[in-house]
Design a protein around this motif. Structure first.
Motif, PDB file in Angstrom:
ATOM      1  N   SER A 251       0.848  -1.182   0.000  1.00  0.00           N
ATOM      2  CA  SER A 251       0.000   0.000   0.000  1.00  0.00           C
ATOM      3  C   SER A 251       0.892   1.242   0.000  1.00  0.00           C
ATOM      4  N   GLU A 261      -0.993  -2.902   4.059  1.00  0.00           N
ATOM      5  CA  GLU A 261      -2.252  -3.031   4.774  1.00  0.00           C
ATOM      6  C   GLU A 261      -2.407  -4.471   5.238  1.00  0.00           C
ATOM      7  N   ASP A 263      -4.778  -7.563   6.418  1.00  0.00           N
ATOM      8  CA  ASP A 263      -6.095  -8.170   6.353  1.00  0.00           C
ATOM      9  C   ASP A 263      -6.105  -9.423   7.222  1.00  0.00           C
ATOM     10  N   GLU A 284      -9.906  -5.814   6.035  1.00  0.00           N
ATOM     11  CA  GLU A 284      -8.757  -4.990   6.425  1.00  0.00           C
ATOM     12  C   GLU A 284      -8.922  -4.535   7.878  1.00  0.00           C
ATOM     13  N   GLY A 287      -3.381  -0.370   8.804  1.00  0.00           N
ATOM     14  CA  GLY A 287      -2.350   0.056   7.880  1.00  0.00           C
ATOM     15  C   GLY A 287      -1.026   0.107   8.621  1.00  0.00           C
TER      16      GLY A 287
END
Length: 345
Positions: A251, A261, A263, A284, A287
């Motif tokens: 990302s 990111e 998940d 998600e 971050g």
């Protein structure tokens, strides 16, 4: 005068009191400041000097009688009222349960997040919610015309000029606490920053103008991306269970490089697919990335000597997955039916 006293004695004896209204009438007529007894005392000065002592004694007796009758009437009415309420209560019966409150689900999850990270050496830091442009954007590599600023729909409180570092706003993330921490503390730094953040978004089941984040920061010598992966992998397993799957996707964030990111497998459908995970089986939760060397330099830390990683996640999203909450608005509506579901947790 004495004839008048005898007459009032008879009136007191004959006065009937059966309710509070009649009791008040008795008080006003006989013992109030404007009652007949008070008027007789005021007329005592017109009595001959040689008779004043005897008349005074009669008046005192009349006054005492009126007060005693009033007290007797009051007690009788009170006793009558108690009898009207029914039989006495049975004190041997069990009491009603003590209806204590419960913690808000966001508080429960916030405490759990803090507990998980404290066990691996992170402390907790806090900072202001009203922040300057520098701490919220500038020090984090957000130039004035940077497209990443469009990602943050900001509530400005005082805007002194385009791109001014002294613009005041409601913080859009808790990264401002990271900047303040790096400015005032020398590495090693290992801390998380939970708190409220604000963004100018339309309130819906999936978004809110006020929500909660927790960010983390680890600065030291020889900190690598593997440290970041291991930390968040440990968090996901502790928060959602050992069967939780974790994946990292490349990302971009202006304050980390490289960025990713995180998940996890959807806790609601268990990876089968639902509207929460958009039928992908993955959700998600955070971050993350390695702290950009320029951000370290902005805070007075030598990027040639120190490296670090940072991450951030929404507490509402973690709570949604942990307790299967399908509408973010439930967190702030104070619906007792919703809150009571978390009793005993």
């Amino acid at each position: 005068m004495l004839d008048k006293v005898k007459e009032i004695h008879q009136d007191i004896d004959q006065f009937v009191v059966s309710n509070k209204e009649q009791l008040e009438q008795f008080r006003l007529r006989f013992i109030s400041r404007k009652g007949v007894v008070t008027e007789l005392f005021e007329g005592l000065k017109t009595v001959a000097q040689e008779d004043r002592r005897a008349v005074g004694q009669e008046l005192n007796a009349l006054k005492n009688k009126a007060q005693e009758r009033f007290q007797a009437f009051s007690e009788a009415l009170e006793h009558q009222g108690n009898d009207a309420q029914g039989p006495a209560q049975d004190l041997t019966l069990p009491t009603f349960p003590n209806l204590t409150g419960t913690q808000h689900p966001l508080s429960l999850v916030r405490q759990r997040i803090i507990q998980i990270f404290e066990r691996i050496g992170f402390d907790v830091s806090d900072g202001p919610e009203i922040e300057s442009d520098w701490y919220n954007f500038g020090a984090l590599n957000f130039p004035d015309n940077h497209p990443a600023r469009d990602m943050q729909d900001t509530f400005f409180i005082e805007k002194k000029g385009e791109g001014s570092d002294t613009d005041m706003l409601l913080r859009t993330h808790t990264s401002n606490v990271q900047i303040r921490l790096m400015e005032h503390k020398k590495p090693p730094i290992r801390s998380i920053m939970p708190g409220r953040v604000y963004r100018n978004e339309t309130i819906s089941a999936r978004a809110h103008c006020m929500f909660h984040q927790v960010e983390g920061l680890y600065i030291d010598r020889n900190v690598g991306f593997k440290d970041l992966k291991d930390t968040l992998y440990h968090f996901a397993k502790e928060m959602f269970g050992k069967d939780t799957k974790v994946r990292y996707r490349p990302s971009f964030f202006p304050f980390t490089e490289p960025s990713a990111e995180i998940d996890i497998s959807c806790q609601i459908c268990k990876g089968v697919g639902c509207n929460i995970c958009k039928h992908s089986g993955w959700v998600e939760i955070a971050g993350s990335g390695m702290v950009d060397p320029q951000v370290l330099a902005n805070c007075g830390i030598d990027p040639e000597e120190y490296t670090g990683f940072a991450f951030g996640m929404g507490i509402e999203r973690i709570t949604q997955l942990k307790y299967v909450v399908n509408d973010l608005r439930l967190y702030t509506e104070n619906d007792v039916r919703f809150l009571r579901q978390f009793e005993g947790l």
